[in-house]
Design a protein around this motif. Structure first.
Motif, PDB file in Angstrom:
ATOM      1  N   THR B 505      19.205   3.360  -8.286  1.00  0.00           N
ATOM      2  CA  THR B 505      18.005   4.220  -8.806  1.00  0.00           C
ATOM      3  C   THR B 505      17.499   4.017  -7.228  1.00  0.00           C
ATOM      4  N   ALA B 506      16.148   5.892  -7.986  1.00  0.00           N
ATOM      5  CA  ALA B 506      15.698   5.898  -6.813  1.00  0.00           C
ATOM      6  C   ALA B 506      13.838   5.513  -6.850  1.00  0.00           C
ATOM      7  N   ALA B 507      13.330   5.312  -6.045  1.00  0.00           N
ATOM      8  CA  ALA B 507      11.986   3.903  -6.275  1.00  0.00           C
ATOM      9  C   ALA B 507      11.231   4.537  -6.088  1.00  0.00           C
ATOM     10  N   PRO B 508      10.276   3.617  -7.082  1.00  0.00           N
ATOM     11  CA  PRO B 508       9.131   4.717  -7.893  1.00  0.00           C
ATOM     12  C   PRO B 508       8.267   5.191  -7.124  1.00  0.00           C
ATOM     13  N   SER B 509       7.374   6.339  -7.044  1.00  0.00           N
ATOM     14  CA  SER B 509       6.329   6.370  -6.541  1.00  0.00           C
ATOM     15  C   SER B 509       4.527   6.981  -7.971  1.00  0.00           C
ATOM     16  N   VAL B 510       4.234   6.952  -6.815  1.00  0.00           N
ATOM     17  CA  VAL B 510       2.508   6.728  -7.684  1.00  0.00           C
ATOM     18  C   VAL B 510       2.691   7.585  -8.033  1.00  0.00           C
TER      19      VAL B 510
END
Lengths: 386, 544
Positions: B505-510
């Protein structure tokens, strides 16, 4: 305007689980989350996607993954993460004029994250599948500089009026990435973060960020009692190839074990953790079994006498544990089966001599004394099952 | 009256009113700068400040801490200062990093035992660390500035004490200046008993005798010379010491060395630190090895009346094995070597010309039973036979045999025997690596070592004396395992692998959405921190 459950699932939960962009808005109060819980049955489509992604994550860990269904607990945890992210929202930082405002949001996050450590394997895996990306969350900040001034946009896109005519107005944009430390690392967040991670001990065990709150083994020992999860932790702990990085996680576990001994833990829990740390030592020996008669390169690098000051906290405890257990709890001092493999036994013995020479008898004796006081009669029972 | 008022005003400046409040569970905000709640809820700053009234309190604390844990962990962030208070009294300040409240708990417990007090803070304001009366620590009720001329303020429940740092005390200097204590005679430490390694420091004049004595008694030892550094130009810097690191020194020799003037015996406590046998340092030095620089060796002496209390040697000890240091008798003189003439009764140093009586070694039939059949020499024209034979050889033969193809034939060597290859001329091992045909022996019957020397045979070579033709050699590394040599190149098509791993999964960004100016409007307030807990619901009174 009140938010709908589909908004929260799409903006916060889905990117938290599957990756993507987490949209941070106004904080969620406890009452609002309780209201959203009632709406969960009406968001079956979004929940199906989230649960499929979580099942895929769990299948990498467990051979027989338990079914996970997104429920009220998961929603509360996601809301707690959202509220912690709101604390670094630029608008929030401008609005802390009243001293109690920030503590209100913190208190709400704390209450949403409360609930105690998970009681069974299903809960551990379910919460981990929700929070497994917690330490990977990043935010891109843009610093825009133009000919008369500059402005910083944290997690926001600069408006076109500031970036227009870049050559004439001498506009420059610098992008920086804020990681876990900048987003969650504030001192006042630590109790909430510790409470949040106590609900997902597997996530906490796999965390490699130096800003992660200290580990409490009492909450995490449940992970060691499941073979699948313990195997994942072992694999992650010794995965890096660089010696300094390779011992970082085991050293963190050792430091947490030191703290655990100070608290007077349940002897059964302490034995399980001690056996796990000894097992990690055995895996390190196994990894170097093919190196022949040479001394361990990893131990040489991390225990070098000229780098005593740079040793991470807990490293000595982790490495010296087998020797200390040899006098405090002989059954735990060596994992069963090592003696049958002569090559592995030789590497194991060489590692132990190397560690004893580097750390000294005084440290080992002091650790053995503390173990003796904690383990007591439990020291003479059988080897615990990990 | 005016004077009294002035004094009161001055006292108020140096003793600001700074009341402490008990920290409550879950308290998130603190008045004292640099204090925050750790995960347990304990108020903790970046540092712990331990205040001792005198130096002996500090030494007691170090002694207790070294006995319980490693001080090496604390050394990087540790500072020790002598400080003065507004009333010109003295105090010793020890500042350590507060890595966790557990570590500070231990430091605080030991400080109480050593007569000190513990505070925590991050900069200039330190508040009292938690105790039984306030398990979550203390916080200030108001903040004031540090009085001018002082570096920090330690706030206690009763009084706030300002301190001005005078001078820094180096931990290394402190350890080097402390006197060693005598160990009771009944203790094994008094005689070095049970110590595997010991260091012996002898005056230069005694070195020869000590080395001979150790060598005669077959003690494993390494020796070298070292010159102690001197702190004063007036001290005798010419005395050189012979340092011997001995292993498993017998008891009678240990006692003799301990009783001999000019010879000191030290027990190592770290790689570059040793303490004289019979004495003990106040602080366990093995717990603070990082204090001692790696480029010097420190020998702590107990008898302070006889010179320097600590012998400091430059560099880590570089010692040589004792067997290379013992006296040797050459039996020749320098003049004789220069003239090239042999001394009577000794061997000449120069190699003489070839002896005219020398004969060539040759093979002769032997009646002795053949043994050590290790190899076979197959003519090149029989290579096809060998190829066919390979298919019938068992697994251990294919794996255990080594082969080399030369212009004199194919050499097949099997360390466990060559019986399964019935082609070519079998060879027996006359000496390690020296092969001759089966049923033959070498004449004249000289020792195998002499023959090997004459043939130029050495380790790493295989020398073969065939029945006809001159001997030939090949390097041992030229012999490759049979299983690697016989297989021809196999063409293998590359195929695509199928991964069963789930996609990472791609890393989440804010992304911070606009929330407006009133994002917290109507946000419910949390529970009041100091409010009493709600009263339990009273049960309805039973109806009479």
């Amino acid at each position: 305007m009140s938010r709908r459950i589909t908004d929260v699932l799409g903006d916060v939960v889905m990117p938290l689980v599957c990756g993507g962009t987490i949209h941070v808005g106004a904080p969620l109060s406890v009452a609002e989350v309780r209201r959203l819980e009632q709406e969960l049955p009406h968001a079956a489509t979004e929940i199906d996607v989230i649960d499929d992604a979580r099942a895929s994550i769990i299948s990498e860990i467990a051979v027989d993954p338990p079914p996970v269904i997104f429920g009220a607990d998961e929603l509360s945890l996601a809301a707690a993460v959202h509220n912690l992210l709101f604390l670094v929202h630029p608008r929030a930082a401008e609005g802390w004029r009243k001293a109690s405002t920030k503590s209100q949001v913190l208190a709400a996050a704390s209450e949403l994250a409360s609930g105690g450590p998970p009681s069974d394997r299903r809960e551990v895996l379910a919460f981990h599948s929700l929070l497994h990306n917690l330490f990977a969350i990043t935010r891109t900040d843009v610093t825009v500089t133009w000919w008369t001034g500059s402005a910083v946009f944290r997690g926001r896109t600069p408006p076109n009026r500031l970036t227009a005519w870049p050559t004439m107005r001498r506009v420059r944009q610098d992008h920086t990435t804020a990681g876990f430390g900048q987003l969650f690392g504030a001192l006042e967040n630590l109790p909430v973060l510790a409470r949040l991670l106590s609900r997902s001990p597997l996530t906490h065990l796999l965390a490699t960020s130096p800003s992660a709150p200290p580990l409490a083994w009492e909450d995490a020992v449940i992970v060691l009692r499941d073979a699948d999860m313990a195997r994942v932790v072992c694999s992650a702990a010794l995965a890096p190839s660089d010696p300094k990085a390779k011992v970082a996680l085991p050293a963190r576990y050792g430091a947490a074990f030191e703290d655990m001994l100070e608290r007077g833990p349940d002897p059964g829990d302490a034995r399980a953790v001690a056996a796990f740390l000894v097992h990690l030592n055995a895996l390190l020996a196994l990894a170097e079994a093919a190196a022949g008669d040479r001394s361990s390169a990893v131990l040489d690098a991390v225990l070098a006498s000229e780098r005593v000051a740079q040793r991470p906290r807990g490293l000595v405890t982790w490495l010296a544990l087998p020797q200390a257990l040899a006098s405090a709890a002989p059954l735990l001092s060596m994992p069963p089966g090592i003696a049958e493999d002569s090559a592995l036994a030789a590497v194991w013995g060489r590692h132990r001599r190397q560690v004893a020479k580097a750390v000294g008898d005084a440290v080992i004796d002091a650790l053995a004394e503390r173990l003796r006081a904690t383990l007591g009669d439990a020291a003479h029972r059988d080897h615990p099952r990990l | 009256m005016t004077v009294r008022r002035e004094r009161a005003r001055a006292a108020a400046k140096v003793y600001p009113r700074f009341m402490l409040d008990h920290v409550a569970l879950g308290q998130a905000r603190f008045m004292t700068p640099g204090i925050a709640a750790d995960p347990r809820g304990v108020a903790l700053g970046r540092f712990a400040l331990l205040v001792f009234p005198a130096l002996d309190g500090l030494v007691s604390w170090l002694r207790l801490a070294a006995a319980e844990t490693s001080i090496d962990d604390l050394v990087p962030a540790m500072t020790i200062h002598s400080a003065r208070t507004p009333l010109k009294s003295r105090a010793i300040l020890l500042q350590i990093a507060a890595t966790s409240s557990y570590a500070v708990d231990r430091a605080s417990r030991l400080a109480r035992l050593a007569g000190g007090a513990t505070y925590t803070g991050s900069g200039k304001h330190f508040v009292k660390y938690r105790d039984d009366r306030s398990p979550y620590g203390y916080d200030a009720t108001s903040a004031t500035a540090v009085p001018e001329g002082f570096d920090l303020v330690a706030h206690d429940e009763e009084v706030s004490q300002s301190y001005a740092r005078d001078q820094e005390i180096s931990l290394a200097n402190l350890l080097l200046r402390l006197s060693l204590g005598r160990v009771p005679a009944s203790s094994p430490q008094a005689t070095g008993e049970g110590r595997q390694h010991l260091l012996i420091a002898a005056r230069r004049g005694l070195a020869g005798g000590v080395i001979r004595y150790l060598w005669r008694n077959r003690v494993t030892a390494e020796v070298g010379l070292a010159r102690p550094t001197s702190r004063s130009a007036f001290q005798d810097s010419d005395h050189e010491l012979c340092i011997a690191r001995v292993r498993d020194l017998p008891e009678r020799m240990r006692e003799l060395f301990l009783a001999t003037p000019g010879i000191d015996v030290f027990a190592p406590v770290a790689a570059n630190v040793a303490v004289e046998v019979g004495y003990r340092h106040v602080i366990d030095l093995s717990a603070c090895t990082s204090v001692f620089p790696e480029d010097r060796t420190f020998l702590f002496r107990g008898d302070r009346g006889a010179g320097e209390p600590v012998l400091t040697l430059k560099g880590p000890l570089e010692l040589s094995a004792i067997e290379h240091v013992t006296d040797i008798d050459l039996g020749i003189t320098v003049d004789a070597v220069a003239a090239g003439a042999p001394q009577p009764g000794t061997l000449p140093l120069a190699v003489s010309a070839p002896d005219p009586l020398g004969v060539r070694a040759r093979l002769e039939p032997s009646s002795a039973a053949p043994r050590n059949i290790k190899a076979t020499l197959i003519p090149l024209e029989r290579a096809e036979w060998l190829k066919k034979l390979v298919f019938f050889l068992p697994e251990h033969s294919v794996r255990g045999h080594r082969i080399a193809v030369t212009d004199r034939g194919i050499v097949v060597v099997g360390d466990a025997g060559i019986d399964l290859i019935p082609i070519g001329e079998h060879l027996t091992e006359h000496a390690p690596g020296l092969l001759i045909p089966i049923g033959m022996e070498i004449a004249p019957r000289v020792m195998p070592e002499v023959l090997a020397h004459a043939l130029g045979h050495d380790a790493g070579l295989v020398t073969i004396m065939p029945r006809d033709g001159s001997p030939f050699q090949l390097k041992d590394t030229a012999l490759l395992p049979l299983e690697r040599s016989v297989l021809a190149r196999v063409t293998v098509k590359e195929t695509q692998s199928v991964s069963f791993e789930s996609e990472p999964t791609a890393a989440p960004s804010v992304v911070n959405d606009p929330v407006g100016r009133f994002a917290l409007w109507g946000f419910p307030s949390g529970p009041k921190r100091k409010a009493l807990p709600p009263a339990p619901e009273s049960e309805p009174a039973p109806e009479s």
